[in-house]
Design a protein around this motif. Structure first.
Motif, mmCIF file in Angstrom:
data_model
loop_
_atom_site.group_PDB
_atom_site.id
_atom_site.type_symbol
_atom_site.label_atom_id
_atom_site.label_comp_id
_atom_site.label_asym_id
_atom_site.label_seq_id
_atom_site.Cartn_x
_atom_site.Cartn_y
_atom_site.Cartn_z
ATOM 1 N N LEU A 152 0.853 -1.146 0.043
ATOM 2 C CA LEU A 152 -0.042 -0.127 -0.001
ATOM 3 C C LEU A 152 0.861 1.327 -0.143
ATOM 4 C CD1 LEU A 152 -3.072 -0.839 2.268
ATOM 5 C CD2 LEU A 152 -2.967 -0.917 -0.292
ATOM 6 N N LYS B 179 1.558 1.657 -3.717
ATOM 7 C CA LYS B 179 0.132 2.172 -4.079
ATOM 8 C C LYS B 179 -0.223 3.601 -4.305
ATOM 9 C CE LYS B 179 -2.424 -2.192 -5.018
ATOM 10 N NZ LYS B 179 -3.963 -2.681 -4.668
ATOM 11 N N GLU B 180 0.125 4.265 -2.907
ATOM 12 C CA GLU B 180 0.060 5.658 -2.779
ATOM 13 C C GLU B 180 0.813 6.375 -3.394
ATOM 14 O OE1 GLU B 180 0.337 6.861 1.453
ATOM 15 O OE2 GLU B 180 -1.657 6.454 1.932
#
Length: 402
Positions: free
Chosen positions: A348, A351-352
């Motif tokens: 994540l 992904k950010e």
């Protein structure tokens, strides 16, 4: 006599972004939004500006809001980008591009000032260096791009000073550096920086100028608004390197959280310089369970990274962002005591970054020192290698392989 500005000192530097305009020239495209909140490539234009600016070791970013200020507040107030906190300030009444600065007279240090509807891809430190010790500010200049702006147009530079010239081929680039003493010229009333304040100081030979030929975009006209998405992708979409920290950038002595214990690994500075010259974004993605376990505080972690920012900037290396995960199932701080996709092998954090930046993923890569790093890279479709003895040789080899 004004004191000289030394960018190599630890003197604090703030960034002010004027985001209060109504955008009358492109009103039909705004759909009730302030100009800086228009989206291009699924990103707010203001995000492009802040992403670009936050690589510098800024003390704070101030957004001076006006029109539809609640929209900007909701997305940016008290948010942090690359360890730089944002504070939004709302005008009680419309004060113009200069009058708006009055609310900050007792808050800010020397400062960079930007317009929230323009993006100028320049080196802020070169702009700062162009300021003479007896002057109050320096402004970026660009060759007249025929953007129909009459604000500080037909300019020239002579002996490092900005001058009006009917045959001048330069226009205002919308990026300024001012000493805080400049604010004494701002009256407590509505006034324009471009029309009321700077012209007088230019005539008094108190404003320096620096010419840049870098990428420049003003979304305030219909012509450039329509081109913006394509131009932003062309200039800002590039490959990236994703780096674990401990064991890759620095020697892993276990929960490193102070500069005293931070030792760069062999070839890291040279390798980061190489990646910078090759136009790579540089991101750090690091598990920091020591925060959640109360081994060190979040404040100490942030302090270390701001110190690292300053060290690397002096080497002309810019870390574009740092993502960290304080989560761990054995954390002592309750809010961090859980399994989280932000902790590698989850991806994540990456992904950010991919959501916020224009990245050529097929040209990007990741270097780590643990299986969890490799698993994170695989989930993100990133080429991965374990850290080797010399970071420079490894990075160069990966880039050359393409």
């Amino acid at each position: 006599m004004l004191k000289n500005t030394n960018i190599n000192s630890n003197k604090k530097l703030d960034l002010l972004i004027l985001v209060g305009g109504k955008g009358t020239r492109i009103k039909k495209y705004l759909r009730g939004l302030p100009k800086p909140m228009l989206k291009f490539n699924n990103k707010f234009f203001l995000n492009y500006i802040i992403n670009f600016a936050s690589k510098y070791n800024l003390n704070k970013i101030y957004l001076l809001t006006g029109y539809k200020s609640n929209i900007i507040y909701q997305k940016f107030h008290n948010k942090t980008f690359n360890f730089v906190k944002i504070e939004c300030i709302k005008e009680k009444k419309e004060m113009g591009t200069a009058g708006a600065l009055n609310s900050l007279k007792n808050k800010i240090n020397d400062f960079i000032l930007l317009n929230g509807d323009t993006l100028f891809d320049i080196d802020y430190l070169k702009l700062i260096k162009s300021l003479d010790k007896n002057n109050y500010g320096t402004m970026s200049l660009v060759k007249n791009l025929k953007q129909n702006s009459m604000k500080l147009n037909f300019l020239s530079v002579n002996n490092n000073l900005v001058k009006y010239n009917s045959k001048g081929s330069l226009m205002n680039g919308g990026v300024y550096f001012f000493r805080k003493e400049f604010l004494k010229f701002i009256p407590k009333k509505k006034c324009s920086l471009e029309n009321d304040i700077l012209p007088s100081l230019i005539y008094k030979k108190k404003i320096n100028g620096k010419i840049f030929d870098n990428f420049f975009l003003d979304i305030g006209t219909e012509n450039y608004y329509k081109k913006a998405s394509r131009l932003l992708i062309k200039n800002f979409k590039r490959p990236a390197v994703f780096l674990d920290r401990d064991g890759v950038i620095n020697h892993d002595y276990g929960y490193v959280h102070t500069l005293k214990k931070f030792k760069f690994k062999n070839g890291v500075i040279k390798g980061l310089k190489y990646l910078t010259k090759k136009n790579y974004y540089i991101f750090i993605v690091t598990n920091q369970a020591g925060i959640g376990k109360k081994i060190y505080s979040l404040e100490k972690f942030i302090k270390l990274h701001k110190e690292l920012k300053e060290i690397l900037i002096k080497e002309k290396i810019y870390i574009n962002d740092v993502k960290y995960s304080p989560y761990h199932i054995d954390a002592k701080i309750k809010k961090f005591k859980k399994r989280s996709g932000f902790r590698k092998p989850g991806n994540l954090m990456i992904k950010e970054i991919l959501k916020s930046w224009d990245i050529l993923i097929n040209k990007s890569f990741m270097i780590g020192d643990k299986i969890s790093d490799k698993m994170c890279a695989e989930k993100s479709d990133l080429y991965f290698e374990f850290a080797k003895d010399n970071f420079y040789y490894q990075a160069r080899s990966i880039v050359k392989k393409g």
